[in-house]
Design a protein around this motif. Structure first.
Motif, PDB file in Angstrom:
ATOM      1  N   VAL A  14       0.821  -1.201   0.000  1.00  0.00           N
ATOM      2  CA  VAL A  14       0.000   0.000   0.000  1.00  0.00           C
ATOM      3  C   VAL A  14       0.857   1.254   0.000  1.00  0.00           C
ATOM      4  CG1 VAL A  14      -2.009  -1.061   1.087  1.00  0.00           C
ATOM      5  CG2 VAL A  14      -0.266  -0.033   2.514  1.00  0.00           C
ATOM      6  N   GLY A  15       0.394   2.255  -0.741  1.00  0.00           N
ATOM      7  CA  GLY A  15       1.042   3.551  -0.784  1.00  0.00           C
ATOM      8  C   GLY A  15       0.403   4.459   0.250  1.00  0.00           C
ATOM      9  N   LEU A  16       1.210   5.165   1.013  1.00  0.00           N
ATOM     10  CA  LEU A  16       0.723   6.019   2.093  1.00  0.00           C
ATOM     11  C   LEU A  16       0.324   7.397   1.586  1.00  0.00           C
ATOM     12  CD1 LEU A  16       0.318   6.229   5.179  1.00  0.00           C
ATOM     13  CD2 LEU A  16       2.633   7.115   5.306  1.00  0.00           C
ATOM     14  N   VAL A  17      -0.850   7.858   2.030  1.00  0.00           N
ATOM     15  CA  VAL A  17      -1.342   9.200   1.739  1.00  0.00           C
ATOM     16  C   VAL A  17      -1.534   9.899   3.077  1.00  0.00           C
ATOM     17  CG1 VAL A  17      -3.191  10.575   0.708  1.00  0.00           C
ATOM     18  CG2 VAL A  17      -2.507   8.415  -0.363  1.00  0.00           C
ATOM     19  N   ALA A  18      -0.794  10.991   3.286  1.00  0.00           N
ATOM     20  CA  ALA A  18      -0.929  11.789   4.510  1.00  0.00           C
ATOM     21  C   ALA A  18      -1.938  12.899   4.237  1.00  0.00           C
ATOM     22  CB  ALA A  18       0.417  12.383   4.907  1.00  0.00           C
ATOM     23  N   LEU A  19      -3.013  12.932   5.023  1.00  0.00           N
ATOM     24  CA  LEU A  19      -4.057  13.945   4.849  1.00  0.00           C
ATOM     25  C   LEU A  19      -3.924  15.007   5.931  1.00  0.00           C
ATOM     26  CD1 LEU A  19      -7.123  11.714   4.027  1.00  0.00           C
ATOM     27  CD2 LEU A  19      -6.100  13.426   2.543  1.00  0.00           C
ATOM     28  N   CYS A  20      -3.523  16.186   5.506  1.00  0.00           N
ATOM     29  CA  CYS A  20      -3.421  17.338   6.406  1.00  0.00           C
ATOM     30  C   CYS A  20      -4.603  18.220   6.051  1.00  0.00           C
ATOM     31  CB  CYS A  20      -2.098  18.071   6.187  1.00  0.00           C
ATOM     32  SG  CYS A  20      -0.639  17.002   6.236  1.00  0.00           S
ATOM     33  N   ASP A  61       5.376  13.152  16.873  1.00  0.00           N
ATOM     34  CA  ASP A  61       4.253  13.247  17.799  1.00  0.00           C
ATOM     35  C   ASP A  61       2.963  13.251  16.979  1.00  0.00           C
ATOM     36  OD1 ASP A  61       2.365  13.856  19.699  1.00  0.00           O
ATOM     37  OD2 ASP A  61       3.212  15.809  20.229  1.00  0.00           O
ATOM     38  N   ALA A  62       2.131  12.237  17.155  1.00  0.00           N
ATOM     39  CA  ALA A  62       0.902  12.118  16.365  1.00  0.00           C
ATOM     40  C   ALA A  62       0.003  13.339  16.493  1.00  0.00           C
ATOM     41  CB  ALA A  62       0.147  10.865  16.784  1.00  0.00           C
ATOM     42  N   SER A  63       0.009  14.003  17.639  1.00  0.00           N
ATOM     43  CA  SER A  63      -0.857  15.167  17.817  1.00  0.00           C
ATOM     44  C   SER A  63      -0.382  16.367  16.993  1.00  0.00           C
ATOM     45  CB  SER A  63      -0.940  15.551  19.293  1.00  0.00           C
ATOM     46  OG  SER A  63       0.323  16.005  19.748  1.00  0.00           O
ATOM     47  N   ALA A  64       0.853  16.321  16.496  1.00  0.00           N
ATOM     48  CA  ALA A  64       1.383  17.413  15.675  1.00  0.00           C
ATOM     49  C   ALA A  64       1.378  17.061  14.188  1.00  0.00           C
ATOM     50  CB  ALA A  64       2.811  17.753  16.108  1.00  0.00           C
ATOM     51  N   GLY A  65       1.005  15.827  13.857  1.00  0.00           N
ATOM     52  CA  GLY A  65       1.087  15.363  12.477  1.00  0.00           C
ATOM     53  C   GLY A  65      -0.239  15.369  11.760  1.00  0.00           C
ATOM     54  N   CYS A  66      -0.255  14.683  10.635  1.00  0.00           N
ATOM     55  CA  CYS A  66      -1.435  14.550   9.785  1.00  0.00           C
ATOM     56  C   CYS A  66      -2.039  13.162   9.964  1.00  0.00           C
ATOM     57  CB  CYS A  66      -1.027  14.737   8.323  1.00  0.00           C
ATOM     58  SG  CYS A  66      -0.275  16.330   7.977  1.00  0.00           S
ATOM     59  N   GLN A  67      -3.275  13.017   9.545  1.00  0.00           N
ATOM     60  CA  GLN A  67      -3.922  11.706   9.535  1.00  0.00           C
ATOM     61  C   GLN A  67      -3.450  10.956   8.297  1.00  0.00           C
ATOM     62  OE1 GLN A  67      -5.956  10.756  12.028  1.00  0.00           O
ATOM     63  NE2 GLN A  67      -5.717  12.713  13.031  1.00  0.00           N
ATOM     64  N   ASN A  68      -3.495   9.634   8.319  1.00  0.00           N
ATOM     65  CA  ASN A  68      -3.042   8.841   7.176  1.00  0.00           C
ATOM     66  C   ASN A  68      -4.143   7.938   6.650  1.00  0.00           C
ATOM     67  OD1 ASN A  68      -0.332   9.747   7.241  1.00  0.00           O
ATOM     68  ND2 ASN A  68       0.087   8.350   8.926  1.00  0.00           N
ATOM     69  N   THR A  69      -4.085   7.707   5.339  1.00  0.00           N
ATOM     70  CA  THR A  69      -4.888   6.685   4.685  1.00  0.00           C
ATOM     71  C   THR A  69      -3.975   6.037   3.663  1.00  0.00           C
ATOM     72  OG1 THR A  69      -7.026   6.191   3.646  1.00  0.00           O
ATOM     73  CG2 THR A  69      -5.879   8.195   2.895  1.00  0.00           C
ATOM     74  N   SER A  70      -4.453   5.044   2.967  1.00  0.00           N
ATOM     75  CA  SER A  70      -3.598   4.375   1.995  1.00  0.00           C
ATOM     76  C   SER A  70      -4.441   3.742   0.909  1.00  0.00           C
ATOM     77  CB  SER A  70      -2.749   3.309   2.677  1.00  0.00           C
ATOM     78  OG  SER A  70      -3.596   2.345   3.284  1.00  0.00           O
ATOM     79  N   ARG A  98       6.992   2.210  -1.218  1.00  0.00           N
ATOM     80  CA  ARG A  98       7.087   2.647   0.180  1.00  0.00           C
ATOM     81  C   ARG A  98       8.094   3.766   0.380  1.00  0.00           C
ATOM     82  NH1 ARG A  98       6.642  -3.103   2.237  1.00  0.00           N
ATOM     83  NH2 ARG A  98       4.460  -3.202   2.760  1.00  0.00           N
ATOM     84  N   ASN A  99       8.795   4.135  -0.674  1.00  0.00           N
ATOM     85  CA  ASN A  99       9.814   5.178  -0.563  1.00  0.00           C
ATOM     86  C   ASN A  99       9.236   6.578  -0.674  1.00  0.00           C
ATOM     87  OD1 ASN A  99      11.875   3.236  -0.361  1.00  0.00           O
ATOM     88  ND2 ASN A  99      11.909   3.028  -2.586  1.00  0.00           N
ATOM     89  N   HIS A 100       7.945   6.679  -0.937  1.00  0.00           N
ATOM     90  CA  HIS A 100       7.309   7.981  -1.103  1.00  0.00           C
ATOM     91  C   HIS A 100       6.019   8.067  -0.291  1.00  0.00           C
ATOM     92  CE1 HIS A 100       9.903   7.675  -4.644  1.00  0.00           C
ATOM     93  NE2 HIS A 100      10.013   8.984  -4.507  1.00  0.00           N
ATOM     94  N   VAL A 101       5.626   9.299   0.017  1.00  0.00           N
ATOM     95  CA  VAL A 101       4.365   9.603   0.690  1.00  0.00           C
ATOM     96  C   VAL A 101       3.704  10.710  -0.105  1.00  0.00           C
ATOM     97  CG1 VAL A 101       3.310  10.539   2.789  1.00  0.00           C
ATOM     98  CG2 VAL A 101       5.271   9.003   2.972  1.00  0.00           C
ATOM     99  N   LEU A 102       2.421  10.547  -0.406  1.00  0.00           N
ATOM    100  CA  LEU A 102       1.681  11.624  -1.047  1.00  0.00           C
ATOM    101  C   LEU A 102       1.077  12.476   0.066  1.00  0.00           C
ATOM    102  CD1 LEU A 102       0.656  12.900  -3.680  1.00  0.00           C
ATOM    103  CD2 LEU A 102      -1.444  11.571  -3.345  1.00  0.00           C
ATOM    104  N   VAL A 103       1.478  13.746   0.125  1.00  0.00           N
ATOM    105  CA  VAL A 103       0.955  14.665   1.130  1.00  0.00           C
ATOM    106  C   VAL A 103      -0.163  15.479   0.482  1.00  0.00           C
ATOM    107  CG1 VAL A 103       1.462  16.567   2.702  1.00  0.00           C
ATOM    108  CG2 VAL A 103       3.169  14.774   2.306  1.00  0.00           C
ATOM    109  N   VAL A 104      -1.367  15.336   1.029  1.00  0.00           N
ATOM    110  CA  VAL A 104      -2.534  16.067   0.546  1.00  0.00           C
ATOM    111  C   VAL A 104      -2.913  17.074   1.619  1.00  0.00           C
ATOM    112  CG1 VAL A 104      -4.961  15.885  -0.117  1.00  0.00           C
ATOM    113  CG2 VAL A 104      -3.338  14.115  -0.828  1.00  0.00           C
ATOM    114  N   ARG A 105      -3.013  18.340   1.215  1.00  0.00           N
ATOM    115  CA  ARG A 105      -3.401  19.404   2.145  1.00  0.00           C
ATOM    116  C   ARG A 105      -4.727  19.997   1.686  1.00  0.00           C
ATOM    117  NH1 ARG A 105       0.813  20.336   5.538  1.00  0.00           N
ATOM    118  NH2 ARG A 105       2.867  19.701   4.791  1.00  0.00           N
TER     119      ARG A 105
END
Length: 125
Positions: A14-20, A61-70, A98-105
């Motif tokens: 699975v590819g990780l998507v960070a949702l900010c 720190d999870a409280s300072a980060g973004c939520q994740n989906t994949s 796994r070497n990349h993360v898509l950051v969605v803001r």
């Protein structure tokens, strides 16, 4: 196909998507829980709470980060949120490794509209 731990579990690839996001997001994607030889494709749906568009997707720190989906490598991840894309689903593509993360803001504006940006970044492995 053994997972990375060598315990015989399948590697879901699975590819990780960070949702900010400033708003609640409904994300839909597909994941293969089986193997290449014996696929077990499942549709995944998540409601992801707002974390703020200006968060650090790599925060320790999870409280300072973004939520994740994949989603499965290279698959579509469909996002829906109030005010985003005139109410139509907004589609992004999960990373192909796994070497990349898509950051969605997703940023909510004073008039209630939500705009989105996406950036493929190198993962902090």
């Amino acid at each position: 196909m053994p997972g990375p731990e060598g315990n015989g579990d399948p590697d879901p690839k699975v590819g990780l998507v960070a949702l900010c996001s400033d708003v609640l997001v409904h994300a839909r994607s597909t994941v293969n829980f089986g193997s290449t030889a014996k696929p077990d494709i499942k549709k995944i749906e998540n409601k992801i709470g707002s974390s703020g568009h200006d968060r650090d997707p790599f925060a320790d720190d999870a409280s300072a980060g973004c939520q994740n989906t994949s989603g499965a490598y290279g698959s579509r991840v469909i996002l829906k949120a109030p005010g985003l894309n005139s109410g139509k689903p907004w589609t992004v593509t999960a990373p192909e490794d796994r070497n990349h993360v898509l950051v969605v803001r997703l940023t909510q504006h004073a008039d209630g509209t939500v705009t989105g940006t996406k950036e493929l970044l190198r993962a902090h492995n």
